[in-house]
Scaffold this active site. Structure first.
Site, short mmCIF file in Angstrom:
data_model
loop_
_atom_site.label_atom_id
_atom_site.label_comp_id
_atom_site.label_asym_id
_atom_site.label_seq_id
_atom_site.Cartn_x
_atom_site.Cartn_y
_atom_site.Cartn_z
N ASP A 1 68.92 -11.84 -52.70
CA ASP A 1 67.61 -11.82 -52.06
C ASP A 1 66.52 -11.85 -53.13
O ASP A 1 66.73 -11.42 -54.26
CB ASP A 1 67.43 -10.56 -51.21
CG ASP A 1 68.48 -10.43 -50.13
OD1 ASP A 1 68.57 -11.35 -49.30
OD2 ASP A 1 69.20 -9.42 -50.12
N ASP B 1 62.87 -10.38 -53.29
CA ASP B 1 61.84 -9.55 -52.67
C ASP B 1 60.58 -9.58 -53.52
O ASP B 1 60.63 -9.65 -54.76
CB ASP B 1 62.32 -8.11 -52.50
CG ASP B 1 63.51 -8.01 -51.55
OD1 ASP B 1 63.66 -8.92 -50.71
OD2 ASP B 1 64.28 -7.05 -51.66
N ASP C 1 63.28 3.66 -56.21
CA ASP C 1 64.38 4.62 -56.24
C ASP C 1 65.07 4.69 -57.61
O ASP C 1 65.07 5.73 -58.26
CB ASP C 1 65.39 4.31 -55.13
CG ASP C 1 65.83 2.86 -55.09
OD1 ASP C 1 65.49 2.08 -56.00
OD2 ASP C 1 66.53 2.48 -54.12
#
Length: 462
Positions: A74, A76, A155
């Site tokens: 992906d 992002d 995170d």
């Protein structure tokens, strides 16, 4: 201590405290990311945002994977444009999410996710943009901020890298490049606080460690076992998506082993975990290895994966045990007990992982066919073979044969031959089964009684 425990523990116990984050800018000539490795659609979004006067960065796994020489799954994007502003720029945009408001830019099946920079939460009790549970879990989080604040909200350090489309540099706030080079998964900030904010981060730590062949920093790993039950508070619908990422990634078996070490798998599949043993030799544990290794192999070979089959196999022996107990305690026939137990097991599982109905329906079909495949007389075998889910049911039967051996292996071999045979060969096999069945079947004795009198014919019948 097992090999998996050794893998995830690291001597370096330091954490990247949020207040200690320091920006390091790596110019284009000092890193290996090229625009050739970024998807055309992601570049379109980056350039349009930049041209409209907004900041635009490729962020997270896309940057991480490019630096590792992997092909990103992906791409992002993070920006200072709000979701509404993004939607105004792209007609092919839709806004999603309540907990996190996101913009999805659609290019056919390709979806580019755009997130607005996250900011810090205010202390105001009436803040409608953010909310926490009593345990500290973020329930709503639509506070927007700067890229510096966004970096503090990330995170893991290896996911806190930003590729700037304006000058092609990389912005590293948390030492992510060092951890990437040292192959370490490390949380940004205090681990317990970050896990309480979002317990799914515990699953992500394991997933990244296995996927990237890295170690989990010891301070990051330390609270997981104790905090694992917090996963029970996560919406079951979200856990379904997370379970697929964990078990259908191509490293499902290794991921399961690490999840189990940290008391995480037990939260996702309590019915399965009830059959865990110290030696890991129960039929349930053997089946887990069978189906997860098979799934891993299919992923590598780019074959289709059906979540329903995975769950059907994982839950098979908990179902059988429940059915046997129910038949013994209630006096129901085994078939009736089996059907009731199947519903119970599915109902219990969807409380933690919301398996969609289209998959639970297939799970039940595969289970029912296990019963039907033991009955092969008459036309039954031909009807069973014509069932849409027969192939999936046979695959489960093969795995059962590997676990159970003996009669199940014999039954599996029969069905394997039956599929390969032509029509006359199949009829011959069924006749042989009929003969054995009739030989074993006790002959019914006709009850002797007085001879029946014939009913006299009436005149009208004459």
């Amino acid at each position: 201590m097992t090999s998996f425990c050794r893998k995830v523990l690291n001597r370096d116990s330091k954490t990247r405290a949020i207040e200690d984050l320091k920006l390091e800018v790596i110019p284009r000539k000092a890193h290996g990311i090229s625009r050739k490795g970024i998807s055309e659609n992601a570049l379109k979004v980056l350039y349009r945002l930049h041209k409209a006067g907004f900041e635009a960065y490729l962020v997270g796994g896309g940057v991480r994977d490019l630096l590792l020489g992997r092909e990103p799954k992906d791409f992002d994007i993070a920006t200072d444009a709000t979701p509404v502003e993004v939607k105004k720029l792209f007609r092919n945009c839709r806004l999603i999410g309540r907990r996190f408001r996101l913009a999805h830019i659609l290019f056919g099946r390709d979806v580019i996710e755009v997130a607005t920079f996250r900011g810090h939460h205010g202390k105001g009790e009436k803040d409608k943009q953010t909310a926490r549970s009593e345990d500290g879990m973020l329930l709503r989080d639509n506070v927007y901020g700067t890229i510096d604040e966004d970096a503090q909200r990330r995170d893991f350090t290896v996911n806190g890298l930003y590729y700037n489309i304006a000058d092609f540099s990389i912005r590293d706030y948390a030492g992510g490049l060092d951890d990437l080079n040292n192959r370490v998964i490390r949380l940004i900030g205090d681990p317990e606080t970050r896990y309480r904010e979002d317990p799914v981060r515990m699953l992500r730590a394991v997933r990244f460690a296995v996927k990237l062949d890295m170690t989990i920093n010891s301070a990051t790993a330390a609270p997981i076992v104790e905090l694992a039950p917090l996963l029970q508070d996560i919406p079951a619908a979200r856990m379904f998506e997370e379970s697929l990422k964990l078990l259908q990634s191509g490293q499902g078996f290794a991921t399961y082993q690490m999840l189990r070490e940290y008391n995480l798998f037990q939260q996702l599949f309590p019915a399965v975990a009830a059959h865990f043993t110290e030696t890991q030799t129960s039929q349930t544990e053997q089946m887990l290895e069978q189906v997860l290794r098979s799934t891993d192999k299919r992923v590598v070979n780019e074959q289709r994966i059906n979540p329903a089959f995975l769950f059907a196999a994982m839950l098979w022996y908990p179902l059988v045990t429940r059915a046997e107990e129910m038949a013994f305690e209630s006096g129901l026939s085994y078939y009736d007990a089996f059907m009731v137990a199947a519903s119970d097991i599915v109902d219990e599982q969807v409380k933690t992982i919301a398996i969609p109905r289209r998959f639970t329906a297939m799970i039940r079909e595969v289970w029912q066919l296990q019963m039907r495949m033991t009955r092969r007389t008459g036309a039954r075998a031909f009807k069973t073979l014509d069932e849409k889910k027969f192939r999936a049911a046979f695959d489960l039967l093969e795995m059962r044969g590997a676990v159970e051996g003996e009669e199940t292996e014999v039954l599996c071999a029969w069905w394997r031959d039956f599929q390969r045979a032509d029509q006359s060969g199949r009829q011959k096999m069924v006749r042989a089964i009929n003969k054995v069945h009739n030989t074993r079947k006790p002959k019914s004795r006709r009850r002797k009684g007085p001879p029946r009198r014939r009913k006299p014919q009436s005149n009208s019948d004459a």
